[in-house]
Design a protein around this motif. Structure first.
Motif, PDB file in Angstrom:
ATOM      1  N   HIS A  43       0.809  -1.222   0.000  1.00 56.50           N
ATOM      2  CA  HIS A  43       0.000   0.000   0.000  1.00 56.50           C
ATOM      3  C   HIS A  43       0.846   1.277   0.000  1.00 56.50           C
ATOM      4  O   HIS A  43       0.305   2.363   0.174  1.00 56.50           O
ATOM      5  N   SER A  44       2.150   1.128  -0.176  1.00 58.72           N
ATOM      6  CA  SER A  44       3.021   2.299  -0.143  1.00 58.72           C
ATOM      7  C   SER A  44       3.651   2.602  -1.498  1.00 58.72           C
ATOM      8  O   SER A  44       4.707   3.234  -1.574  1.00 58.72           O
ATOM      9  N   SER A  45       3.027   2.141  -2.577  1.00 60.89           N
ATOM     10  CA  SER A  45       3.516   2.453  -3.922  1.00 60.89           C
ATOM     11  C   SER A  45       3.432   3.951  -4.167  1.00 60.89           C
ATOM     12  O   SER A  45       2.521   4.634  -3.672  1.00 60.89           O
ATOM     13  N   ILE A  46       4.388   4.477  -4.937  1.00 60.01           N
ATOM     14  CA  ILE A  46       4.400   5.907  -5.239  1.00 60.01           C
ATOM     15  C   ILE A  46       4.603   6.130  -6.730  1.00 60.01           C
ATOM     16  O   ILE A  46       5.045   5.245  -7.453  1.00 60.01           O
ATOM     17  N   VAL A  47       4.277   7.335  -7.182  1.00 61.75           N
ATOM     18  CA  VAL A  47       4.597   7.745  -8.539  1.00 61.75           C
ATOM     19  C   VAL A  47       6.060   8.164  -8.552  1.00 61.75           C
ATOM     20  O   VAL A  47       6.523   8.898  -7.672  1.00 61.75           O
ATOM     21  N   ALA A  48       6.806   7.698  -9.534  1.00 63.99           N
ATOM     22  CA  ALA A  48       8.236   8.005  -9.607  1.00 63.99           C
ATOM     23  C   ALA A  48       8.700   8.027 -11.062  1.00 63.99           C
ATOM     24  O   ALA A  48       7.994   7.568 -11.964  1.00 63.99           O
ATOM     25  N   GLY A  49       9.890   8.554 -11.266  1.00 60.51           N
ATOM     26  CA  GLY A  49      10.504   8.582 -12.591  1.00 60.51           C
ATOM     27  C   GLY A  49      11.511   7.461 -12.712  1.00 60.51           C
ATOM     28  O   GLY A  49      12.624   7.559 -12.186  1.00 60.51           O
ATOM     29  N   LEU A  50      11.128   6.380 -13.396  1.00 60.83           N
ATOM     30  CA  LEU A  50      11.958   5.179 -13.499  1.00 60.83           C
ATOM     31  C   LEU A  50      12.577   5.043 -14.886  1.00 60.83           C
ATOM     32  O   LEU A  50      11.931   5.328 -15.898  1.00 60.83           O
ATOM     33  N   ILE A  51      13.822   4.567 -14.917  1.00 59.29           N
ATOM     34  CA  ILE A  51      14.505   4.257 -16.175  1.00 59.29           C
ATOM     35  C   ILE A  51      14.624   2.742 -16.285  1.00 59.29           C
ATOM     36  O   ILE A  51      15.098   2.087 -15.351  1.00 59.29           O
ATOM     37  N   GLU A  52      14.226   2.178 -17.401  1.00 57.53           N
ATOM     38  CA  GLU A  52      14.212   0.726 -17.557  1.00 57.53           C
ATOM     39  C   GLU A  52      15.600   0.125 -17.720  1.00 57.53           C
ATOM     40  O   GLU A  52      15.879  -0.963 -17.228  1.00 57.53           O
ATOM     41  N   ASP A  53      16.499   0.817 -18.406  1.00 58.08           N
ATOM     42  CA  ASP A  53      17.836   0.281 -18.695  1.00 58.08           C
ATOM     43  C   ASP A  53      18.650   0.119 -17.413  1.00 58.08           C
ATOM     44  O   ASP A  53      18.632   0.979 -16.536  1.00 58.08           O
ATOM     45  N   SER A  54      19.400  -0.992 -17.325  1.00 56.20           N
ATOM     46  CA  SER A  54      20.253  -1.229 -16.153  1.00 56.20           C
ATOM     47  C   SER A  54      21.635  -0.606 -16.320  1.00 56.20           C
ATOM     48  O   SER A  54      22.340  -0.374 -15.342  1.00 56.20           O
TER      49      SER A  54
END
Length: 392
Positions: A43-54
């Motif tokens: 229940h603590s998911s947030i909106v964030a800026g994620l980059i898929e590439d490792s």
């Protein structure tokens, strides 16, 4: 004194892998943010800026022992170096100055329990605790052996890196400077810390999180990313027929000397920095710090009204890609370079400007010639920075 110009850049951001994908995001006003899930706390998911590439492998070389922030910086630097044809310069005449706020906090959090036993301690563990691993690793990756510095001044770090690079070039100490910032802060340490401060958005839907210029919303969207820029003197760029993307007119950076996690809510210090930066120039627009924290956004409103009134439009790219701490200033520079090259002002998305109706916020992409942009950054503990970028 010769002009200091930009001859290359590289960027890694949410939904952005290179110059042209960033151009598409900016021109169309695309939000590239997503939902960051916490498997331990559903229940603590947030909106964030994620980059898929490792970014584990870059140009055929494995960087798995480097922190994510370092890997992103190396990947962005490789792009910038290629764009600027940096192999023209001798390695000892190239400086590397990279800014960061969070450093390797992601890896320190991930491996913290392993450090209590020497058998499970990762061999690269010491490098995670050493912020200078960042710039040193970038220098090694491109074969540079000139001056190398890591700047850890928080949200203004990449503008501070530009300032130092400009001084080195003006003094003649080096012939080129790789400057910018990188941050990979998407761990629970950072997330919970900013939740505790009530500055991180806890909205569950992307369109309501990290809304710039709005008194109806609260909190910013935390993001990861890297922005790298190549600086050199105008004469050397012209001598080697290298394309010039922009000129660094002025950079001003100051600290207010505030208490821990505090800043000047009046905006007086940022106003002085902003006014000194633009001088007699009237920029085409302001590429602002606004990110969804009301105090910060009100400071942006204040400095604009006090200095330029309603003459100059203001925008923020953070509704699209979020806020990436020490990398953000460089990302704002790169977005402004694209704006000048392709002739448009990027929009401020998500917001209707509630509470900010008295300033000229750009809500839709404006296609027009852009000759100058003023960029603003400020952060907790009183850092204020601003940069004036012009087209040659």
């Amino acid at each position: 004194m010769d002009d200091i110009v930009i001859t290359g850049y590289g960027i890694k951001a949410p939904g952005v892998s290179d110059k042209f994908s960033f151009l598409n995001v900016l021109d169309k006003g695309i939000c590239t943010q997503s939902i960051l899930k916490n498997d331990n706390q559903p229940h603590s998911s947030i909106v964030a800026g994620l980059i898929e590439d490792s970014f584990i492998e870059i140009k055929g070389k494995n960087y798995k022992r480097h922190s994510r922030a370092v890997r992103m910086a190396i990947a962005a630097t490789m792009e910038a170096v290629e764009m600027s044809n940096l192999d023209y310069f001798k390695p000892h005449r190239i400086a590397v100055i990279i800014g960061t706020a969070a450093g390797a906090i992601l890896e320190l959090e991930q491996y913290s329990s392993k450090f209590f036993d020497v058998k499970t301690t990762p061999i690269q563990g010491v490098s995670y605790a050493d912020p200078h691993t960042l710039s040193g690793s970038v220098a090694e990756a491109i074969g540079s052996c000139g001056p190398t510095f890591t700047v850890t001044t928080g949200c203004t770090a990449s503008l501070d890196a530009v300032s130092i690079g400009k001084l080195l070039l003006e003094s003649g100490s080096v012939d080129a400077c790789i400057v910018g910032g990188t941050d990979a802060p998407l761990g629970q340490w950072t997330i919970n810390g900013f939740k505790k401060m009530r500055s991180l958005s806890t909205e569950a839907t992307i369109d309501k999180a990290g809304v710039p210029f709005s008194t109806e919303h609260r909190g910013f969207v935390l993001s990861e990313g890297a922005g790298i820029i190549v600086l050199e003197r105008k004469k050397s760029a012209q001598a080697r027929k290298q394309m010039i993307y922009g000129k660094i007119e002025r950079v001003v950076s100051r600290n207010e000397g505030q208490k821990l996690l505090s800043s000047d809510t009046t905006g007086r210090h940022m106003l002085e920095v902003f006014q000194e930066t633009i001088g007699d120039t009237i920029p085409c627009y302001v590429n602002s710090q606004a990110l969804g924290i009301e105090v910060n956004d009100q400071i942006e409103r204040y400095i604009l009204k006090e200095t330029l009134g309603c003459e100059v439009p203001i925008t923020s790219v953070k509704g699209m890609i979020g806020h990436s701490f020490g990398a953000m200033g460089a990302m704002q520079i790169i977005s402004s370079l694209l704006s000048m090259e392709y002739g448009f002002i990027p929009p401020t998305i998500k917001t209707f400007g509630k509470g900010f109706e008295d300033i000229p916020i750009v809500y839709e992409t404006r296609h027009q010639a852009v000759k100058s942009v003023c960029i603003t950054n400020h952060g907790v503990s009183g850092n204020n920075a601003s940069l004036l970028l012009t087209r040659i």
